[in-house]
Design an enzyme around this catalytic site. Structure first.
Site, PDB file in Angstrom:
ATOM      1  N   GLU A 535     -34.733  27.349  47.666  1.00 26.85           N
ATOM      2  CA  GLU A 535     -35.696  28.307  48.180  1.00 26.85           C
ATOM      3  C   GLU A 535     -34.972  29.556  48.626  1.00 26.85           C
ATOM      4  O   GLU A 535     -33.758  29.560  48.836  1.00 26.85           O
ATOM      5  CB  GLU A 535     -36.490  27.715  49.343  1.00 26.85           C
ATOM      6  CG  GLU A 535     -35.638  27.320  50.548  1.00 26.85           C
ATOM      7  CD  GLU A 535     -36.471  26.681  51.642  1.00 26.85           C
ATOM      8  OE1 GLU A 535     -37.605  27.140  51.821  1.00 26.85           O
ATOM      9  OE2 GLU A 535     -35.993  25.756  52.296  1.00 26.85           O
ATOM     10  N   GLY A 536     -35.738  30.634  48.724  1.00 25.11           N
ATOM     11  CA  GLY A 536     -35.170  31.899  49.147  1.00 25.11           C
ATOM     12  C   GLY A 536     -36.168  32.679  49.970  1.00 25.11           C
ATOM     13  O   GLY A 536     -37.146  32.141  50.483  1.00 25.11           O
ATOM     14  N   GLN A 537     -35.933  33.975  50.063  1.00 20.15           N
ATOM     15  CA  GLN A 537     -36.747  34.814  50.940  1.00 20.15           C
ATOM     16  C   GLN A 537     -38.186  34.924  50.454  1.00 20.15           C
ATOM     17  O   GLN A 537     -39.121  34.991  51.240  1.00 20.15           O
ATOM     18  CB  GLN A 537     -36.116  36.202  51.023  1.00 20.15           C
ATOM     19  CG  GLN A 537     -36.850  37.148  51.966  1.00 20.15           C
ATOM     20  CD  GLN A 537     -36.167  38.494  52.039  1.00 20.15           C
ATOM     21  OE1 GLN A 537     -35.148  38.723  51.404  1.00 20.15           O
ATOM     22  NE2 GLN A 537     -36.746  39.400  52.801  1.00 20.15           N
ATOM     23  N   PHE A 538     -38.380  34.927  49.123  1.00 21.70           N
ATOM     24  CA  PHE A 538     -39.705  35.211  48.586  1.00 21.70           C
ATOM     25  C   PHE A 538     -40.361  34.022  47.885  1.00 21.70           C
ATOM     26  O   PHE A 538     -41.501  34.130  47.445  1.00 21.70           O
ATOM     27  CB  PHE A 538     -39.635  36.388  47.601  1.00 21.70           C
ATOM     28  CG  PHE A 538     -39.101  37.642  48.228  1.00 21.70           C
ATOM     29  CD1 PHE A 538     -39.868  38.370  49.112  1.00 21.70           C
ATOM     30  CD2 PHE A 538     -37.820  38.074  47.954  1.00 21.70           C
ATOM     31  CE1 PHE A 538     -39.381  39.518  49.704  1.00 21.70           C
ATOM     32  CE2 PHE A 538     -37.323  39.228  48.534  1.00 21.70           C
ATOM     33  CZ  PHE A 538     -38.104  39.954  49.419  1.00 21.70           C
ATOM     34  N   ASP A 676     -23.455  36.450  39.347  1.00 23.23           N
ATOM     35  CA  ASP A 676     -23.288  35.154  40.031  1.00 23.23           C
ATOM     36  C   ASP A 676     -22.940  34.073  39.014  1.00 23.23           C
ATOM     37  O   ASP A 676     -23.463  32.965  39.070  1.00 23.23           O
ATOM     38  CB  ASP A 676     -24.567  34.790  40.791  1.00 23.23           C
ATOM     39  CG  ASP A 676     -24.331  33.648  41.794  1.00 23.23           C
ATOM     40  OD1 ASP A 676     -23.155  33.340  42.073  1.00 23.23           O
ATOM     41  OD2 ASP A 676     -25.318  33.063  42.272  1.00 23.23           O
TER      42      ASP A 676
END
Length: 820
Positions: A535-538, A676
């Site tokens: 999961e991430g910020q959005f 990345d």
């Protein structure tokens, strides 16, 4: 110098939290308080003075009080009777000294052209400092106002330091000085050991003596410190050295078992006071092809008062006959309280070599019941626990206050100087570079240490801001002739995980996204949730099973699909409350991903965008990511047979690496910069098929692979090129660097993190060595399975000059040739 002092401000608590790191000369470079005032006047003394206005207390670097400096009576030729002495009140690891003459607003013009340094740990025994070539005289100042910084090679461990001006004729001199270093947390005041021996290797003598030991050296070394505490770890090949113009074996102290009938070498360590020891770290050579190995066993005895404990602590490290790399062996000391430790290191082969030994301890001194009786120690464990808790609470509160104030100051600093330091380009050319250019890079010499610390910090932080900015820089040609992108010409796909995966040139973006989306709407009801990948910020990334996915496959592109069976897919899901920018980025990412068609790039299969939450469905390979896949396997050989572990052959490793190069060749042909690339972002299918993905950053499993800078950017610094870390410059050439690290991961079966022996801060500092280009940078070692031609490919990926690094097309061809 800017990279050397990079961490002085950004990591104010490094000394406290990481005792091992403080012994690294490149990190331990904090001003100790002459210029800042932390050193009190009463701790500065001198042999003599011109007058009261030139007394010792005026010898502070960059100060103009009194008559502007410390000035002794006339310095006579070849006389060392005049000195300026500083008492640091405790042992310190001193790596750098600064000197300045007397300027006094243009009135004074006295300075020391040469000087020597003497130091003491106890105030009674004084030691003359010598550099690694045996020279004592240090070149000083050439005028009265410039600050001259000199590295102490080797560094010194001392409480008292004397600056002693030297002249070849009678003259007046004045000095202002500063010491740079950090507190010596080990508390080690001396070690006693047998004298290092000499090895004859192919007709050449390898001298394994402790050449910088500052104690007595006859048949043994007594009452001194030396190479085992100088902060310099030896290389894998003990015949080589970090230091130029020295003999083979310089970095190590070594002994042969032929000289020790007992089968062990005994080293005794004396400390400044009783301490509660947790661990000992011993840096050992393990070049077993030369009959050198780390110790087989160590027996440690402890002396807390006058007598030695009868029962020793025993530790045996795991033998390693596969990896010849030098390494730190960590010995648990089980919280023994001692003021001295005697360790017997048993030979595992003919030779045993050490280059560094450090100690970590907890609460050092038991609390006293009263001021009148310091020998009466508290026996009540409850009292000790209570006091410890109170100290911890106070420390936490102070830390919180400091962090809050620090962030406020830093925000204001960014607002005021950001526009001056961080300049963006504004004309247009066509290239696939994403960069930020800086107004100035401070040169190595002739710089105030205070300004260089600030410049270094701004450079690193702005690089982090550049790496995570919502818009990337537009194609211009900088002063170095290298084209750069400015903001209008790069589209960064934010992604649901909050990480910028691909830096896409706007021209390419227009060409690829100008058409209709080439993927179909997929019924949500046919998706079955299996697990959350990250999961991430959005948003989030889920592993799902999709029924009927065969109907959504693009017929002109091959997919590994089983008829009438649910398919594993990765589903990127945007949160329903995501802002407008995030939604727009998500739709742009769908358009871009729908156009990527390469056998070694994860494909976008379908979307769910008719209603919230917005979803994109991509391939997911049945064997998961390459990092975890390799961790579960072993190289073919006897060890795998004994452990009954699944194996991967060297040819299959090369096959997987070649596929990664092929996928990156495709991305670079579209001017995509991945930013990345790592084994965590490569997925493994049947028959060792590899496809490059993009959601490694979102997975908690790999949170340790990312370094957070000031809460702004999360960067995979162990895979990043030096220019990406220091300059915020991301290009295909920086992806090539990351490929070299990914190839290294692959051939080591991902058994350890890149630069595992270095902290994150030391990794950043190592990029400064690439910046300086003085051949002191640390490279990842050659893996045991890696033949020389393949290691040369890795080294070519890590060349300092970006133009000298190979293209992915060249890497792809070279890997194919290596398998021929």
């Amino acid at each position: 110098t800017p990279p050397s002092l990079l961490l002085s401000l950004t990591l104010p608590f490094l000394n406290f939290f990481s005792p091992l790191s403080t012994t690294l000369p490149s990190l331990c470079r904090y001003p100790l308080g002459m210029s800042g005032g932390q050193i009190q006047d009463e701790d500065i003394s001198a042999s003599s003075q011109w007058s009261e206005s030139t007394a010792a207390r005026y010898g502070r670097l960059d100060f103009e009080e009194g008559d502007g400096a410390w000035c002794p009576e006339t310095v006579e030729p070849d006389s060392l009777k005049e000195f300026l002495q500083i008492d640091l009140r405790s042992l310190h690891f001193i790596t750098l000294v600064g000197t300045q003459g007397r300027h006094a607003g243009g009135i004074g013009n006295e300075f020391a052209q040469m000087y020597k340094i003497k130091y003491s740990r106890d105030g009674s025994r004084w030691i003359s400092w010598r550099n690694r070539q045996g020279k004592q005289v240090i070149e000083g100042n050439r005028n009265a106002y410039d600050i001259v910084l000199k590295d102490l090679e080797p560094p010194i461990i001392a409480r008292f330091v004397r600056f002693m001006p030297v002249s070849d004729h009678s003259m007046n001199v004045c000095m202002r000085v500063e010491l740079y270093g950090c507190e010596w947390l080990d508390g080690l005041v001396s070690y006693n050991a047998p004298v290092g021996e000499q090895m004859s290797l192919e007709g050449e003598s390898v001298h394994l003596n402790d050449s910088v030991y500052d104690g007595a050296v006859i048949f043994s070394m007594t009452e001194g410190l030396g190479q085992l505490t100088d902060g310099m770890c030896g290389l894998d090949d003990f015949t080589q050295s970090h230091v130029y113009n020295v003999w083979p074996g310089y970095d190590y102290v070594g002994w042969t078992n032929e000289s020790f009938s007992s089968g062990y070498v005994e080293i005794m360590f004396e400390f400044d006071r009783a301490r509660n020891f947790t661990t000992m770290k011993v840096h050992c050579n393990n070049m077993f092809t030369r009959h050198v190995k780390a110790f087989r066993q160590v027996m440690c005895y402890f002396r807390s008062e006058a007598d030695w404990e009868a029962k020793p602590l025993s530790f045996s490290p795991s033998p390693d006959d596969v990896n010849p790399s030098a390494r730190f062996v960590t010995v648990s000391l089980a919280n023994h309280m001692a003021s001295a430790i005697k360790c017997q290191f048993y030979f595992a082969d003919t030779w045993m070599m050490f280059s560094e030994i450090t100690f970590q301890s907890g609460d050092h001194v038991p609390w006293s019941l009263s001021w009148d009786d310091p020998t009466h120690k508290v026996d009540d464990s409850n009292t000790r626990i209570l006091i410890g808790c109170l100290v911890a609470i106070i420390f936490i509160l102070v830390a919180i206050i400091v962090i809050i104030l620090w962030r406020q100051v830093w925000q204001k600093m960014l607002e005021k100087v950001g526009e001056l330091v961080y300049s963006r380009a504004c004309t247009h050319t066509h290239t696939h570079t994403h960069t930020c250019s800086f107004d100035r890079v401070t040169p190595r010499s002739g710089v105030s240490p205070h300004s260089s610390v600030l410049d270094s910090r701004l450079r690193l932080t702005n690089a982090a801001v550049a790496a995570t900015a919502s818009k990337a820089p537009a194609a211009t040609v900088g002063q170095d002739g290298v084209p750069h992108y400015a903001e209008a010409d790069i589209v960064n796909l934010q992604g649901v995980t909050g990480g910028n995966t691909y830096a896409v040139p706007a021209l390419t973006m227009d060409l690829l996204s100008g058409k209709d989306v080439a993927v179909e709407e997929f019924p949500r009801k046919l998706l079955t949730f299996k697990e959350k990948l990250g999961e991430g910020q959005f948003g989030e990334v889920h592993l799902c099973e999709a029924e009927g996915m065969q109907e959504f496959m693009n017929k002109d592109f091959p997919f590994d699909i089983t008829e009438n069976q649910p398919e594993l897919v990765a589903v990127k899901m945007l949160r329903a409350d995501a802002n407008k920018n995030a939604r727009n980025d998500f739709l742009k990412e769908i358009k871009i991903m729908s156009r990527l068609k390469d056998p070694n790039i994860i494909r976008l299969l379908a979307v769910c965008i008719c209603s919230d939450p917005l979803c994109m469905i991509t391939e997911y390979m049945e064997n998961g990511d390459l990092n975890q896949f390799l961790c579960r396997h072993e190289p073919e050989g006897q060890l795998a047979l004994i452990s009954n572990a699944p194996t991967v052959s060297y040819s299959n490793l090369c096959y997987m690496a070649t596929q990664i190069a092929s996928g990156m060749r495709y991305l670079s042909s579209l001017n995509f910069v991945h930013r990345d690339l790592a084994t965590r972002n490569c997925l493994v299918g049947k028959n060792y098929t590899i496809k490059i993905a993009d959601f490694g950053m979102s997975r908690n499993l790999y949170s340790g692979d990312y370094y957070r800078i000031q809460g702004r950017a999360v960067l995979p610094i162990r895979w990043m090129s030096w220019e990406s870390i220091l300059l915020g410059k991301f290009t295909t050439a920086s992806d090539v660097w990351a490929f070299g690290v990914t190839l290294w991961e692959t051939l080591t079966f991902c058994k350890e993190q890149p630069y595992s022996q270095l902290t994150d801060e030391q990794v950043i500092e190592n990029t400064g060595e690439f910046f300086r280009d003085q051949k002191r940078q640390i490279y990842l070692p050659q893996p045991a399975l890696c033949p020389d031609p393949v290691y040369k490919i890795m080294l070519s990926c890590w060349r300092r000059n970006t133009k000298e690094r190979p293209s992915f097309q060249e890497i792809y061809r070279a890997l194919l040739e290596s398998q021929a």
